[in-house]
Design an enzyme around this catalytic site. Structure first.
Site, PDB file in Angstrom:
ATOM      1  N   TRP A 153       0.819  -1.214   0.000  1.00  0.00           N
ATOM      2  CA  TRP A 153       0.000   0.000   0.000  1.00  0.00           C
ATOM      3  C   TRP A 153       0.857   1.271   0.000  1.00  0.00           C
ATOM      4  O   TRP A 153       0.611   2.208  -0.760  1.00  0.00           O
ATOM      5  CB  TRP A 153      -0.914  -0.016   1.229  1.00  0.00           C
ATOM      6  N   ARG A 204       4.333   1.639  -0.528  1.00  0.00           N
ATOM      7  CA  ARG A 204       5.520   1.791  -1.363  1.00  0.00           C
ATOM      8  C   ARG A 204       5.418   1.163  -2.756  1.00  0.00           C
ATOM      9  O   ARG A 204       5.595   1.838  -3.761  1.00  0.00           O
ATOM     10  CB  ARG A 204       6.738   1.186  -0.641  1.00  0.00           C
ATOM     11  N   ARG A 239      -7.387 -12.783   0.544  1.00  0.00           N
ATOM     12  CA  ARG A 239      -8.376 -13.682   1.142  1.00  0.00           C
ATOM     13  C   ARG A 239      -9.572 -12.901   1.674  1.00  0.00           C
ATOM     14  O   ARG A 239     -10.638 -13.467   1.892  1.00  0.00           O
ATOM     15  CB  ARG A 239      -7.718 -14.500   2.251  1.00  0.00           C
ATOM     16  N   LEU A 291       3.692 -11.185   0.786  1.00  0.00           N
ATOM     17  CA  LEU A 291       3.065 -12.049   1.782  1.00  0.00           C
ATOM     18  C   LEU A 291       3.975 -12.229   2.998  1.00  0.00           C
ATOM     19  O   LEU A 291       5.186 -11.963   2.927  1.00  0.00           O
ATOM     20  CB  LEU A 291       2.757 -13.414   1.157  1.00  0.00           C
ATOM     21  N   LYS A 336      10.979  -9.561   0.585  1.00  0.00           N
ATOM     22  CA  LYS A 336      11.928 -10.311   1.388  1.00  0.00           C
ATOM     23  C   LYS A 336      11.326 -10.624   2.744  1.00  0.00           C
ATOM     24  O   LYS A 336      10.446  -9.862   3.200  1.00  0.00           O
ATOM     25  CB  LYS A 336      13.236  -9.527   1.534  1.00  0.00           C
ATOM     26  N   THR A 358      16.464   3.203   3.924  1.00  0.00           N
ATOM     27  CA  THR A 358      15.200   3.883   3.629  1.00  0.00           C
ATOM     28  C   THR A 358      15.420   5.357   3.310  1.00  0.00           C
ATOM     29  O   THR A 358      14.798   6.229   3.937  1.00  0.00           O
ATOM     30  CB  THR A 358      14.216   3.744   4.805  1.00  0.00           C
TER      31      THR A 358
END
Length: 326
Positions: free
Chosen positions: A16, A18, A37, A73, A96, A254
């Protein structure tokens, strides 16, 4: 192929914040489906980013209009769904860690090669040009011969229901953020690193490791110290110490896309600040992924191929060394 048609397996926070903004903004990518799901989550994502909401991950893989998938995931699910995607001839950009097993990583690498698919593990920081500047400084001998490396990545505490705190999803500091400093050591010291010792400190309630550290050595004996944690003040840096100076990258993992990156070079008591123009490393990952698909080979070996296996082997070795230490 004019545009790579992407499907998304999962509605993770990093997707959402990046990756989906980077995917949808890229002129060579079209997001056609987002699977979850939870139908409401899929609808929320497609409402913002476009594409069709799909219930379940298999339904995304079954689509003939999907060339590649992005897999954000939890660690416990990533390797399995990456394998399923490759078997259905989809290119895969995986979050990762892809896996914490060297054997499994090798199997996925081989499957991608056999199917002629591109498989990337999304260590996006490797795509930022500040690290190439470090390469240039090392090659020019600006700090002499490299003698040691230190790298650390720590972040403030997350809510109790965050996946990093869930043992059933393979949560923990090592899988959540430890891969960044470990990948840094691999980048500068090369493959075959030996884990001399390691510590993973478990949370007394959940059992997942909330922080850890490891001492590594390269084939030539050069040491590296890495540290990582989930309940700390923010820190994401690495330092290379040479025979004649130091290089420090204070915002290694980052760096904001709209701010210059700064590298510190110290030699003979004189400190320089070298700046790198603003750069969006998430967009660069997407560009490299697309180029890899179009060329038929990964554009960056640091995100694919043997690097996947070495990364998993190192994570596995850190976990084993921590168990021996306890």
């Amino acid at each position: 192929m004019d545009r790579v048609r992407m499907g998304v397996l999962g509605c993770a926070d990093i997707a959402w914040r990046r990756m989906l903004p980077a995917l949808t903004a890229h002129p060579s990518v079209e997001v056609v489906a987002v699977g979850s799901r939870d139908p409401a989550k899929a609808a929320a994502f497609t409402g913002r980013f476009g594409g069709e909401p799909v219930t379940g991950y298999e339904a995304v893989l079954d689509r003939s209009d999907v060339d590649a998938v992005y897999v954000p995931l939890p660690p416990s699910l990533t390797a399995d769904w990456t394998r399923r995607a490759l078997r259905q001839d989809k290119h895969v950009l995986s979050e990762k860690p892809l896996t914490g097993s060297a054997r499994e990583a090798a199997g996925l690498r081989d499957l991608a090669r056999a199917r002629g698919r591109v498989l990337f593990e999304n260590y996006m920081f490797l795509c930022h040009p500040q690290h190439r500047l470090v390469d240039d400084l090392l090659a020019a001998g600006r700090i002499g011969r490299l003698r040691s490396l230190t790298a650390e990545f720590t972040i403030p505490g997350k809510p109790a229901d965050d996946i990093r705190h869930r043992p059933d999803l393979d949560g923990g500091a090592l899988t959540g953020i430890g891969g960044y400093p470990l990948r840094t050591a691999l980048r500068y010291l090369g493959p075959g690193l030996d884990v001399v010792g390691a510590l993973l400190r478990p949370d007394p309630h959940t059992g997942v490791d909330t922080d850890g550290a490891a001492l590594l050595t390269a084939a030539d004996g050069t040491p590296a110290q890495v540290a990582f944690g989930l309940r700390h003040a923010y820190r994401g840096r690495y330092e290379l110490t040479g025979s004649e100076g130091h290089i420090t990258v204070p915002r290694a993992y980052t760096p904001p896309a709209d701010h210059p990156a700064v590298i510190h070079l110290e030699r003979d008591g004189v400190r320089e600040e070298l700046t790198v123009p603003p750069h969006d490393q998430f967009r660069s990952v997407v560009t490299d992924f697309v180029e890899g698909i179009r060329s038929g080979a990964p554009a960056r070996s640091t995100l694919a191929g043997e690097a996947l296996v070495e990364q998993a082997r190192l994570v596995e070795a850190v976990r084993a060394a921590a168990r021996r230490g306890r």
